[in-house]
Enzyme design. Structure first.
Site, mmCIF file in Angstrom:
data_model
loop_
_atom_site.group_PDB
_atom_site.id
_atom_site.type_symbol
_atom_site.label_atom_id
_atom_site.label_comp_id
_atom_site.label_asym_id
_atom_site.label_seq_id
_atom_site.Cartn_x
_atom_site.Cartn_y
_atom_site.Cartn_z
ATOM 1 N N GLU A 197 -32.165 57.703 49.970
ATOM 2 C CA GLU A 197 -31.814 59.031 50.480
ATOM 3 C C GLU A 197 -32.968 60.007 50.358
ATOM 4 O O GLU A 197 -33.621 60.099 49.312
ATOM 5 C CB GLU A 197 -30.599 59.600 49.742
ATOM 6 C CG GLU A 197 -30.212 60.990 50.243
ATOM 7 C CD GLU A 197 -28.873 61.485 49.739
ATOM 8 O OE1 GLU A 197 -28.509 62.623 50.098
ATOM 9 O OE2 GLU A 197 -28.197 60.757 48.997
ATOM 10 N N GLU A 230 -25.688 55.692 41.300
ATOM 11 C CA GLU A 230 -26.943 56.414 41.508
ATOM 12 C C GLU A 230 -27.912 56.135 40.366
ATOM 13 O O GLU A 230 -27.508 56.015 39.211
ATOM 14 C CB GLU A 230 -26.689 57.925 41.587
ATOM 15 C CG GLU A 230 -25.999 58.370 42.865
ATOM 16 C CD GLU A 230 -25.958 59.883 43.002
ATOM 17 O OE1 GLU A 230 -26.758 60.575 42.328
ATOM 18 O OE2 GLU A 230 -25.130 60.377 43.790
ATOM 19 N N ASP A 250 -17.945 55.268 45.336
ATOM 20 C CA ASP A 250 -18.963 55.974 44.560
ATOM 21 C C ASP A 250 -18.503 56.135 43.116
ATOM 22 O O ASP A 250 -17.345 56.490 42.857
ATOM 23 C CB ASP A 250 -19.184 57.372 45.147
ATOM 24 C CG ASP A 250 -20.609 57.591 45.609
ATOM 25 O OD1 ASP A 250 -21.500 56.855 45.143
ATOM 26 O OD2 ASP A 250 -20.832 58.488 46.425
ATOM 27 N N ASP A 257 -18.632 60.395 46.501
ATOM 28 C CA ASP A 257 -18.336 61.566 45.675
ATOM 29 C C ASP A 257 -18.699 62.839 46.427
ATOM 30 O O ASP A 257 -18.419 63.944 45.963
ATOM 31 C CB ASP A 257 -19.023 61.495 44.309
ATOM 32 C CG ASP A 257 -20.541 61.439 44.385
ATOM 33 O OD1 ASP A 257 -21.099 61.367 45.498
ATOM 34 O OD2 ASP A 257 -21.180 61.449 43.309
ATOM 35 N N SER A 258 -19.271 62.681 47.619
ATOM 36 C CA SER A 258 -19.460 63.814 48.528
ATOM 37 C C SER A 258 -18.130 64.468 48.871
ATOM 38 O O SER A 258 -18.097 65.598 49.378
ATOM 39 C CB SER A 258 -20.159 63.359 49.811
ATOM 40 O OG SER A 258 -19.551 62.194 50.349
ATOM 41 N N LYS A 269 -20.840 52.065 44.054
ATOM 42 C CA LYS A 269 -22.204 52.574 44.231
ATOM 43 C C LYS A 269 -22.590 53.382 43.007
ATOM 44 O O LYS A 269 -21.841 54.264 42.578
ATOM 45 C CB LYS A 269 -22.337 53.441 45.484
ATOM 46 C CG LYS A 269 -23.774 53.957 45.704
ATOM 47 C CD LYS A 269 -23.970 54.581 47.074
ATOM 48 C CE LYS A 269 -23.354 55.964 47.157
ATOM 49 N NZ LYS A 269 -24.017 56.940 46.236
#
Length: 266
Positions: A183, A117, A85, A46-47, A115
């Site tokens: 991270e 978070e 993501d 999602d970056s 993924k």
């Protein structure tokens, strides 16, 4: 020709002490190029919201936008494992919504894993998703979707935060994740977590002891000049090359030296 990378292979890499390499990609040509470079996994992050779309953070990214990027990457038919993501609020609204959205990433997007978070707070969601045979990579420590709670992109896990992140990583593993991104945490903490867990740890700004590393492709190519985190190593500096190529093109069109007969049809 190398074989297709699968989740069992990623798990085996930790057992055998082989480092896992991950890079992001958001489009077909980049996916082809990084795959040719031999990465073990491609993270469709999602970056993209920041490096591709120009947002200040990842929060505005939607499911539809992520599916667009995932489909483009999958069309490259990479040997690398493709991990998608889950964007902000795609999994936070409850198990049913999470299952629906994670399922779309595999069914519509063609991803091979997702993924998610979050640590202990997201463990029930991760468990529900993995129980439906949707592979999950976790993500703890500095979680960009929590940027406002953290007050910015700040190193996590110092002093009294360390035990919480240890607990988060363990909770993600127990919920069924096959790997976890660490991270923005101190290297010593990442080493402790890596030793504690049976699943691979993928570091980004978490030191050399992790089982693997992930970086954003735009960062290692020098395409994001306004922001370069300490943990990034620039392997190429493409920004001035692109600018110069554009400058030469503009100049040649303006002065009539392009196109020539070589570039024209008879």
């Amino acid at each position: 020709m190398r074989k297709k990378i699968t989740i069992p292979e990623i798990l085996l890499m930790k057992q055998e002490g082989r480092k896992v390499t991950v890079l992001t990609a958001y489009d077909y040509p980049t996916a082809r190029l990084v795959d040719a470079g031999g990465v073990d996994a491609i993270l469709v992050g999602d970056s993209a919201g920041v490096v591709f779309s120009g947002h200040e953070n990842t929060l505005p990214v939607t499911m539809d936008e992520m599916l667009y990027h995932v489909k483009a990457v999958v069309r490259a038919r990479p040997k690398a494992l493709v991990v998608a993501d889950m964007p902000f609020m795609a999994c936070q609204s409850g198990e049913i919504e999470a299952l629906k959205n994670c399922g779309r990433m595999l069914q519509e997007g063609g991803a091979e894993a997702v993924k998610i978070e979050g640590g202990s707070n997201m463990a029930p969601i991760i468990r529900a998703v993995t129980e439906m045979d949707i592979p999950v990579m976790g993500h703890v420590g500095l979680t960009p979707q929590s940027v406002h709670r953290m007050g910015g992109y700040k190193v996590q896990g110092r002093k009294d935060q360390a035990e919480r992140i240890l607990e988060d990583a363990h909770a993600v593993q127990e919920a069924g994740a096959f790997a976890v991104v660490l991270e923005g945490i101190p290297a010593k903490l990442a080493a402790r977590i890596t030793e504690m867990l049976e699943i691979p740890t993928i570091g980004i700004g978490a030191g050399p002891a992790c089982d693997g590393q992930v970086l954003v492709i735009h960062d290692i190519l020098g395409l994001c000049e306004k922001y370069s985190p300490k943990f990034v190593k620039r392997y190429a500096d493409l920004a001035p090359l692109i600018t110069e190529a554009a400058r030469q093109y503009v100049s040649e069109v303006k002065d009539g030296t392009f196109p020539t007969e070589e570039h024209s049809f008879s």
